[in-house]
Write an enzyme that holds these catalytic residues in place. Structure first.
Site: not given
Ligand code: HMG
Ligand code: MG
Length: 306
Positions: A208, A210, A241
């Protein structure tokens, strides 16, 4: 050693669009997936079930999945960072075939992207993998920052192997070596890939890349030389990202397809229809495709029509 067939996992709808600041209508996301299917893509990463506070662009995940008319043989995947995400993916009107847990080979990036350490992320993924398997889904594991980290700098092959081993221990079926910020060069990519291939068969390892530093196609080629035959790519070169500032899009699917077909490697993809899909989403976003191949094909068409 070079593969005769390559599987491309189209990540534009997810990796590509997650980074867009402007709202993208659900209907446009769905249309993109339909066009990608029509172009012959058989593996499409559609969306992520992550916190909408962290990535607002993916908040319509269930609606996008529900509206997709899946073509025969197409496998759809979604990102899930935790059990809450998996549960939402399973409860949605259309379930995915695969889910992707996403960890990192860099502690600093793990904290920024998913708000926990590498060890905590693995603990969090373990029940996700088990529950996904119970539901009949395949699990891929993405290893971000496998070639370098925007916060930490260099990342060693040892650090990559460490995450590979941990993912294997919790039952992740497939690992993707991800160059989040596009700093990898072919020799380093091969060294990282070697570590993944020590623990997973060729068919369950993917790249993967970029294209931030323009190395992505060379890195794909370096992997082909090792027999790796699965790559993520993003139509029109969309992507980035939100938690890796400055990172640009993935290697463009059009560019990879053009190179592979030139090498006599089959993909099952119709380049012209793929260029159309990329032109469609680029016009929705109000800019030209980043893909050099797409630009060349579109310019040639314009000239022919003049
Ligand atoms: P957190 O704040 O530590 O989570 O985030 P939490 O468990 O303490 O929950 C906080 C709030 O988030 C709560 O809501 C939860 O319900 C909600 P509140 O009570 O405040 O209203 N929550 C969720 N809501 C919907 N769906 C869920 C979920 N989980 C918790 N699944 C967390 C931790 C992992 C959730 C957060 O950091 C997050 O969502 N991160 C995602 C980041 C992301 O998507 N990054 C981009 C994708 S990765 C990427 O692009 C790389 C890749 O392409 C490969 C590469 O290129 O390297 C794959
Ligand atoms: Mg990516």
């Amino acid at each position: 050693m070079m593969p005769s067939h390559v599987t491309l996992v189209e990540v534009g709808p997810r990796d590509g669009l997650q980074n867009e600041k402007q709202p993208v209508a659900t209907a446009h996301k769905v249309e993109l997936v339909h066009r990608l299917q029509a172009a012959g893509l058989r593996e499409i990463e559609v969306t992520s079930y992550v916190s909408p506070k962290w990535v607002p662009q993916m908040a319509d995940n269930a609606q996008v999945m529900a509206a997709i008319r899946r073509a025969p043989g197409v496998r759809l995947s979604v990102l899930v960072p935790n059990l809450k995400g998996l549960e939402a993916a399973l409860a949605a009107p259309q379930r995915p075939d695969e889910v992707v847990v996403f960890g990192a080979a860099s502690e600093a990036f793990s904290q920024r992207n998913i708000n926990c350490s590498i060890a905590e992320s693995i603990e969090r993924f373990a029940p996700v993998v088990a529950a996904a398997h119970d539901a009949g889904l395949k699990v891929r594991g993405a290893i971000s920052c496998a070639l370098g980290c925007p916060y930490q700098g260099d990342v060693s092959a040892d650090a990559v192997e460490d995450v590979v081993v941990r993912m294997k221990a919790i039952g992740v079926d497939h690992v993707g070596v991800a160059d989040t910020i596009g700093v990898g060069t072919p020799g380093k990519v091969q060294a990282a890939m070697e570590r993944a291939l020590k623990h997973y068969p060729l068919v369950e390892v993917s790249g993967h890349f970029h294209d931030t530093y323009g190395q992505a196609l060379a890195n794909v080629y370096a992997c082909l030389e090792m027999g790796v035959h699965t790559f993520d790519a993003s139509v029109a070169g969309l992507g980035g990202c939100p938690y890796a500032k400055g990172a640009t899009g993935n290697v463009a699917t059009e560019d990879v397809v053009f190179m592979l077909h030139g090498l006599g490697i089959a993909t099952g993809i119709d380049l012209d229809a793929l260029v159309d899909a990329g032109a469609f989403i680029s016009s929705v976003l109000g800019r030209a495709p980043v893909s050099r191949v797409a630009r060349a094909v579109l310019a040639k068409r314009e000239k022919a029509a003049a």
